[in-house]
Design a protein around this motif. Structure first.
Motif, short mmCIF file in Angstrom:
data_model
loop_
_atom_site.label_atom_id
_atom_site.label_comp_id
_atom_site.label_asym_id
_atom_site.label_seq_id
_atom_site.Cartn_x
_atom_site.Cartn_y
_atom_site.Cartn_z
N LEU A 103 0.82 -1.21 -0.04
CA LEU A 103 -0.04 -0.06 -0.06
C LEU A 103 0.77 1.19 -0.20
N PRO A 104 0.55 2.33 -0.79
CA PRO A 104 1.49 3.43 -0.73
C PRO A 104 1.23 4.26 0.42
N LEU A 105 2.50 4.92 0.64
CA LEU A 105 2.34 5.76 1.84
C LEU A 105 1.17 6.76 2.16
N ASP A 106 0.62 7.51 1.07
CA ASP A 106 -0.37 8.32 0.93
C ASP A 106 -1.64 7.57 1.59
N VAL A 107 -1.78 6.36 1.31
CA VAL A 107 -3.10 5.68 1.75
C VAL A 107 -3.11 5.51 3.54
N TRP A 108 -2.01 5.21 3.87
CA TRP A 108 -1.61 5.11 5.34
C TRP A 108 -1.88 6.46 6.19
N ARG A 109 -1.50 7.48 5.22
CA ARG A 109 -1.58 8.99 5.98
C ARG A 109 -2.92 9.71 5.83
N ALA A 110 -3.95 8.81 4.98
CA ALA A 110 -5.24 9.58 4.83
C ALA A 110 -5.94 9.87 5.65
N ASP A 111 -6.82 10.88 6.01
CA ASP A 111 -7.58 11.26 6.89
C ASP A 111 -8.59 10.18 7.42
N LEU A 112 -9.21 9.68 6.59
CA LEU A 112 -10.28 8.76 6.76
C LEU A 112 -9.95 7.33 5.77
N GLN A 113 -9.90 6.12 6.49
CA GLN A 113 -9.53 4.90 5.67
C GLN A 113 -10.82 3.82 6.02
N THR A 114 -10.84 2.92 5.02
CA THR A 114 -11.53 1.59 5.43
C THR A 114 -10.69 0.40 5.16
N GLY A 115 -10.99 -0.42 6.08
CA GLY A 115 -10.46 -1.74 5.58
C GLY A 115 -11.28 -2.53 4.57
N THR A 116 -10.63 -3.89 4.34
CA THR A 116 -11.16 -4.73 3.38
C THR A 116 -12.54 -5.22 4.19
N GLY A 117 -13.68 -5.00 3.33
CA GLY A 117 -15.17 -5.45 4.03
C GLY A 117 -15.96 -4.06 4.73
N GLU A 118 -14.95 -3.12 5.23
CA GLU A 118 -15.58 -2.09 6.09
C GLU A 118 -16.23 -1.11 5.13
N HIS A 119 -17.26 -0.46 5.55
CA HIS A 119 -17.80 0.69 5.16
C HIS A 119 -18.19 1.73 6.03
N LEU A 132 -17.62 5.98 2.49
CA LEU A 132 -16.52 5.21 1.87
C LEU A 132 -16.71 3.70 1.72
N ASN A 133 -16.43 3.12 0.57
CA ASN A 133 -16.64 1.71 0.60
C ASN A 133 -15.24 0.83 1.03
N THR A 134 -15.57 -0.36 0.66
CA THR A 134 -14.14 -1.35 1.13
C THR A 134 -13.08 -0.70 0.62
N ALA A 135 -11.94 -0.80 1.57
CA ALA A 135 -10.59 -0.43 1.06
C ALA A 135 -10.39 0.91 0.51
N SER A 136 -10.97 1.84 1.20
CA SER A 136 -10.85 3.13 0.50
C SER A 136 -10.12 3.95 1.51
N ALA A 137 -9.61 5.07 0.74
CA ALA A 137 -9.00 6.30 1.70
C ALA A 137 -9.46 7.70 1.21
N VAL A 138 -9.33 8.66 1.82
CA VAL A 138 -9.81 10.01 1.42
C VAL A 138 -9.21 10.87 2.25
N ASN A 139 -9.00 12.25 1.92
CA ASN A 139 -8.41 13.36 2.57
C ASN A 139 -9.50 14.37 2.40
N ILE A 140 -9.76 15.11 3.70
CA ILE A 140 -10.69 15.88 3.82
C ILE A 140 -10.19 17.56 4.14
N ASP A 141 -10.51 18.48 3.41
CA ASP A 141 -10.05 19.86 3.78
C ASP A 141 -11.43 20.43 3.54
#
Length: 315
Positions: A103-119, A132-141
């Motif tokens: 997984l790239p570093l920006d995924v680990w640093r994202a403001d919000l994340q979901t794991g596999t199967g998580e919503h 957010l759907n499964t295995a997703s990541a987003v930054n919020i400003d």
């Protein structure tokens, strides 16, 4: 900067980690050994991943395998149990490292994340709703009215007139009084409008308006052709995976996004058809329902290692 690995590279790393875990468990059969060798021989990238897994095992757990097995043969039950637990940890640590490193570093640093199967469903301060759907990541400003989709899939419902902008690798999506689903794939970003209308600013080409019931693929060279979109399809927002006369292979590839571990099926099953609505909170049950309605059997080596095979006719 290390380039983000492809989904294929992540899948190969997961497979190598699973093979390592199986072998260290002491439950591998001769058939398992043969299948592992076939997997290693089938492509150079498989062998490379396997060698990396072996090196990681030695790095994280320095006890040689021969010594470990000799110790396990000793009659002291407490010693044998402790060493088995240690071997289990030795397998799991490099497994987690192998998968995590994909997984790239920006995924680990994202403001919000979901794991596999998580919503996740997140109400925002302005009255908008982010999902957010499964295995997703987003930054919020919210100060800049900007959401950056780093990985996976999101839905955004903006009821007010103040627009929110979704930044994706292939362009921007400006959302106001509308609801949109955005999904990052390997080489494109699919934008689907559930209600209202959104403005798209592709990296290449002119700005465009996308209305309810329409979807488009944003790519590095611009926007693709606008197509029709069924607003019922992204059922993941309600925890449902929907299929309407869908090829089984396509359905299973989508289902695999919601399951940890490995989900495999024989090519003969690809063209079977699936119709129905399936709750995503229990993917094992989905597999059981498929086995009940289609000519296939589910073979579970572990919860995380499942293969679907054609059902044999018993005379």
């Amino acid at each position: 900067m290390r380039a983000a690995p492809s989904s294929e590279a992540r899948e190969i790393a997961r497979a190598a980690a699973q093979w390592l875990t199986l072998l260290e468990s002491g439950e591998a059969t001769q058939d398992d050994q043969a299948r592992l060798q076939n997997w290693r021989n089938s492509h150079s990238s498989h062998e490379h991943a396997w060698q990396k897994a072996q090196m990681l095992r030695q790095r994280f757990f320095g006890l040689p395998s021969v010594l470990a097995m000799a110790t396990l043969d000793r009659p002291d039950p407490a010693r044998r149990a402790a060493l088995k637990r240690a071997l289990g940890v030795a397998a799991l640590v490099p497994t987690a490292w192998l998968i995590g490193r994909q997984l790239p570093l920006d995924v680990w640093r994202a403001d919000l994340q979901t794991g596999t199967g998580e919503h996740k469903r997140i109400p925002l301060a302005d009255g908008s709703t982010l999902q957010l759907n499964t295995a997703s990541a987003v930054n919020i400003d919210l100060g800049a009215r900007l959401l950056t989709l780093v990985r996976g899939e999101m839905a955004l419902n903006v009821p007010g007139t103040a627009p929110l902008t979704i930044q994706a690798p292939y362009g921007r999506i400006i959302v106001s009084r509308s609801e949109v689903c955005v999904r990052l794939n390997e080489r494109d970003c699919r934008v689907s409008v559930v209600s209202g209308a959104v403005r798209l600013q592709p990296l290449q080409g002119p700005e465009m308006l996308l209305n309810a019931g329409q979807q488009v693929s944003l790519q590095a060279n611009g926007a693709g052709a606008v197509g029709a979109f069924d607003a019922l399809l992204p059922g993941w927002r309600d925890g449902v995976l929907m299929a309407q006369n869908q090829p089984l292979g396509e359905f299973l590839r989508e289902l695999g996004r919601y399951r940890p571990g490995l989900l495999r099926w024989e090519p003969a099953l690809e063209s079977l058809r699936v119709t129905g609505s399936f709750r995503l909170d229990n993917t094992d049950r989905i597999l059981s329902l498929l086995a009940a309605s289609l000519p296939l059997d589910v073979q579970s080596r572990t919860r995380f290692w499942v293969t679907l095979v054609p059902r044999k006719n018993i005379a």
